[in-house]
Design a protein around this motif. Structure first.
Motif, PDB file in Angstrom:
ATOM      1  N   VAL A 193     -15.441 -18.292 -20.456  1.00 52.82           N
ATOM      2  CA  VAL A 193     -16.215 -18.080 -19.234  1.00 52.82           C
ATOM      3  C   VAL A 193     -16.953 -16.746 -19.341  1.00 52.82           C
ATOM      4  O   VAL A 193     -16.382 -15.737 -19.722  1.00 52.82           O
ATOM      5  CB  VAL A 193     -15.302 -18.092 -18.002  1.00 52.82           C
ATOM      6  CG1 VAL A 193     -16.092 -17.813 -16.744  1.00 52.82           C
ATOM      7  CG2 VAL A 193     -14.576 -19.426 -17.897  1.00 52.82           C
ATOM      8  N   GLY A 194     -18.223 -16.749 -19.019  1.00 55.22           N
ATOM      9  CA  GLY A 194     -19.027 -15.541 -19.101  1.00 55.22           C
ATOM     10  C   GLY A 194     -19.821 -15.428 -20.381  1.00 55.22           C
ATOM     11  O   GLY A 194     -20.652 -14.525 -20.516  1.00 55.22           O
ATOM     12  N   GLY A 195     -19.583 -16.329 -21.350  1.00 53.32           N
ATOM     13  CA  GLY A 195     -20.383 -16.311 -22.572  1.00 53.32           C
ATOM     14  C   GLY A 195     -21.826 -16.686 -22.283  1.00 53.32           C
ATOM     15  O   GLY A 195     -22.107 -17.531 -21.433  1.00 53.32           O
TER      16      GLY A 195
ATOM     17  N   LYS B  71     -16.524 -26.183 -12.676  1.00 48.23           N
ATOM     18  CA  LYS B  71     -15.841 -24.889 -12.741  1.00 48.23           C
ATOM     19  C   LYS B  71     -15.105 -24.789 -14.071  1.00 48.23           C
ATOM     20  O   LYS B  71     -14.958 -25.763 -14.796  1.00 48.23           O
ATOM     21  CB  LYS B  71     -14.884 -24.733 -11.561  1.00 48.23           C
ATOM     22  CG  LYS B  71     -15.578 -24.813 -10.198  1.00 48.23           C
ATOM     23  CD  LYS B  71     -14.566 -24.702  -9.084  1.00 48.23           C
ATOM     24  CE  LYS B  71     -15.246 -24.724  -7.718  1.00 48.23           C
ATOM     25  NZ  LYS B  71     -15.980 -25.982  -7.485  1.00 48.23           N
ATOM     26  N   SER B  72     -14.620 -23.596 -14.373  1.00 49.43           N
ATOM     27  CA  SER B  72     -13.977 -23.362 -15.660  1.00 49.43           C
ATOM     28  C   SER B  72     -12.712 -24.189 -15.837  1.00 49.43           C
ATOM     29  O   SER B  72     -12.289 -24.442 -16.969  1.00 49.43           O
ATOM     30  CB  SER B  72     -13.649 -21.877 -15.831  1.00 49.43           C
ATOM     31  OG  SER B  72     -12.779 -21.439 -14.790  1.00 49.43           O
TER      32      SER B  72
END
Length: 328
Positions: A212-214, A245-246
């Motif tokens: 997440v955030g990549g 969502k993740s």
């Protein structure tokens, strides 16, 4: 292995007992009593220039079973080279059974393609015309025998990392995985990438961006392809999630449900369209009504528009009618 192969040094487990042998290392070491053959460290060196350089290979193992009757035991795996290592229960190091490293310094102008590890399997015709058996150029397995119900440490079948690059890559030359179909002109390949679980096996996510955030440029890029069929193929009752969502959950999704293209929300379907053109909508909000300037303004039959004073309907090509709107 030819006699030109040079053996630089042989080191036993304890440095105090290190030994050296004079080159060349003989072509056959079977029954020679040479130390290091029974599991002790062995180091080969292929030097530059002269008769010490073997241009074909530093180490070669040939296993020819073509003329052997029977061909071995059923379902028994025969290894040309077998690297086996076992870790202790407390092992802070990284144990690599086999490693291949290449320090490439070749200029681009040399047009060399240097590979750290390469596995090629040639699928050749049989002697009697029967179809050749299944062939694997590379096979990696990680089998979890721990019985852990919900593991927190990885069992990875294959990991491919590309790193060390700084800055942009406008030419897209830093590639994590390149699945190149063919190998020769005119080849036909069935699938580019197949994720195929066996019967009873569940894969939580066939393809996933795990971190997440990549940051990514384009998640799925099909612009460079030419497709004879669908660019993305989905079956009935399969859904395209739109607000995932993740943890894998989502609330809004699009798919083909009950014979209709359907947009589903947490509150139910708000858009459905059937093969007959019937459209089912929760609400219709026209933000760009394209109000005609006259009764003969361009329009297509069935088109409608509105203004503060009138509702307009196109009853024939370029033929409008209108009805006045009133308060109540």
């Amino acid at each position: 292995m030819r006699a030109a192969l040079a053996f630089l040094s042989l080191v036993l487990a304890a440095p105090a007992t290190a030994q050296t042998l004079s080159p060349p290392f003989t072509a056959s070491v079977v029954g020679s009593g040479q130390p290091g053959i029974a599991g002790l460290p062995l180091f080969f060196w292929n030097g530059f220039g002269g008769s010490t350089f073997d241009s074909a290979s530093t180490l070669r193992v040939d296993r020819d079973v073509e003329t052997t009757s029977g061909g071995g035991k059923p379902w028994y795996t025969y290894k040309a080279i077998w690297g086996l290592t076992t870790t202790s229960y407390v092992s802070p190091g990284f144990e690599w059974a086999i490693t291949g490293e290449l320090n490439n310094r070749t200029r681009k102008s040399a047009e060399a393609q240097n590979v750290a590890v390469n596995g090629t399997a040639w699928k050749n015709a049989t002697d009697n015309g029967e179809e050749t058996g299944t062939t694997w150029a590379g096979n990696f397995n990680c089998v979890d025998n721990t019985g852990q119900v919900d593991p927190t440490t990885s069992c990875v079948g294959a990991e491919v990392d590309v790193g060390g690059a700084v800055g942009t890559d406008a030419n897209r030359q830093r590639v994590i995985i390149h699945a190149a179909g063919g190998g020769q002109p005119g080849s036909h390949v069935g699938y580019g990438v197949v994720v195929s679980p066996t019967q009873g096996v569940t894969i939580d996510r066939a393809f996933s961006t795990a971190n997440v955030g990549g940051q990514f440029g384009i998640g799925l890029d099909l612009a460079g392809g030419s497709f004879s069929g669908a660019a993305i193929l989905m079956g009935p009752e399969q859904w395209l999630g739109l607000d995932g969502k993740s943890d894998g959950t989502f609330g809004r999704f699009l798919g083909f449900h009950d014979g209709k293209i359907t947009f589903m929300t947490p509150y139910g379907p708000t858009f459905r369209m059937g093969d007959d053109g019937g459209v089912y909508l929760g609400r219709v909000i026209e933000q760009i009504p394209h109000v005609p300037t006259s009764a003969s303004s361009p329009c297509e039959t069935g088109e409608h528009a509105w203004s503060e004073a009138y509702e307009y309907r196109c009853i024939a090509p370029n033929r409008w009618r209108r009805a006045a709107l009133t308060d109540w």
